[in-house]
Design a protein around this motif. Sequence first.
Motif, PDB file in Angstrom:
ATOM      1  N   SER A  76       0.820  -1.139  -0.126  1.00 18.67           N
ATOM      2  CA  SER A  76       0.008  -0.110  -0.037  1.00 18.67           C
ATOM      3  C   SER A  76       0.928   1.332   0.040  1.00 18.67           C
ATOM      4  O   SER A  76       0.525   2.100   0.550  1.00 18.67           O
ATOM      5  N   GLY A  77       1.708   1.316  -0.912  1.00 13.30           N
ATOM      6  CA  GLY A  77       2.672   2.490  -0.881  1.00 13.30           C
ATOM      7  C   GLY A  77       3.204   2.976   0.544  1.00 13.30           C
ATOM      8  O   GLY A  77       3.554   3.891   0.881  1.00 13.30           O
ATOM      9  N   THR A 127      -0.070   8.467   7.911  1.00 12.23           N
ATOM     10  CA  THR A 127       0.998   8.410   6.993  1.00 12.23           C
ATOM     11  C   THR A 127       2.306   9.135   7.225  1.00 12.23           C
ATOM     12  O   THR A 127       2.228  10.052   8.459  1.00 12.23           O
ATOM     13  N   ASP A 165       3.049  11.717  -0.858  1.00 13.25           N
ATOM     14  CA  ASP A 165       4.021  11.226  -1.554  1.00 13.25           C
ATOM     15  C   ASP A 165       4.050  12.037  -3.018  1.00 13.25           C
ATOM     16  O   ASP A 165       3.129  12.046  -3.775  1.00 13.25           O
TER      17      ASP A 165
HETATM   18  N1  GLN Z   1       4.355   6.374   1.642  1.00 15.63           N
HETATM   19  C1  GLN Z   1       3.344   7.003   2.908  1.00 15.63           C
HETATM   20  C2  GLN Z   1       3.371   6.214   3.979  1.00 15.63           C
HETATM   21  O1  GLN Z   1       4.007   5.035   4.253  1.00 15.63           O
HETATM   22  C3  GLN Z   1       2.090   7.202   2.317  1.00 15.63           C
HETATM   23  C4  GLN Z   1       1.283   5.734   2.140  1.00 15.63           C
HETATM   24  C5  GLN Z   1      -0.133   5.806   1.802  1.00 15.63           C
HETATM   25  O2  GLN Z   1      -0.744   6.943   1.604  1.00 15.63           O
HETATM   26  N2  GLN Z   1      -0.855   4.691   1.078  1.00 15.63           N
HETATM   27  O3  GLN Z   1       3.048   6.784   5.108  1.00 15.63           O
END
Ligand code: GLN
Length: 232
Positions: A76-77, A127, A165
């Motif tokens: 999820s990033g 985040t 991001d």
């Molecule tokens: N990369 C950022 C974090 O880990 C945002 C991740 C997101 O919002 N999905 O907090």
Amino acid sequence: ETASAPAQQQVLRIGTNPTFAPFEFQSPNSSELTGFDMDLARALGKEMGRKVELVNLGFDGLIPALGAGNIDLAISGMTITEARKNAVDFSDPYYTAGLIIMVRPDDNRIKGINDLQGKKIGVQIGTTGANKALTIKGAEVKQFNNADEPNLELANKGVDAVINDQPVIAYYLVSQGGEGKGKMVGEIMEAELYGVAAKKGNQALIKQVNEALAALKKSGEYDKIYKKWFGA
Ligand code: GLN
């Protein structure tokens, strides 16, 4: 004969918060979740010989869900941070990002992080962007459940700036309805590496993910997915 299927054949439950284009978001044309992370998740599952079930959760619910065993992995990033390492184990990094500030196009007051003191800042709860905003003196931080909500709040003048991001802000500005609604200012803050997260202590699963990731890089599949979402 055992009643349950061997681990390799069990469904791999992957949690994600699909409000984070181009990494994870609802496809405009189908009920499918789409994006770089979603393609990577499906490719990892295939490589690991596991069926993938994507589980839609709040970003701040992903780590608790791993802890509770409700999902096996989170893709999820998610930035690999020291604080999160206390709660989960991470794979090798698979993407490099970093935070950036977005303001309205006609805003000439805010040119960087130092201009955010005393301003209203929109972020997604839980985040790294939220953590950054909370360190800024006198700032009023508005935290939202989803990553796309701060962008709307900026357009509606409910906040002066958004911290998120950089690849996600950039994608919003060109491909997700953000044309003319914002501009990026200042430099990308320190590099943030995204990792796949598993429950703390599940090193066996992390090892499988790392091996699958390495195989996707070697076969060119990772590059194919990267090009699809980010160009050459
Ligand atoms: N990369 C950022 C974090 O880990 C945002 C991740 C997101 O919002 N999905 O907090």
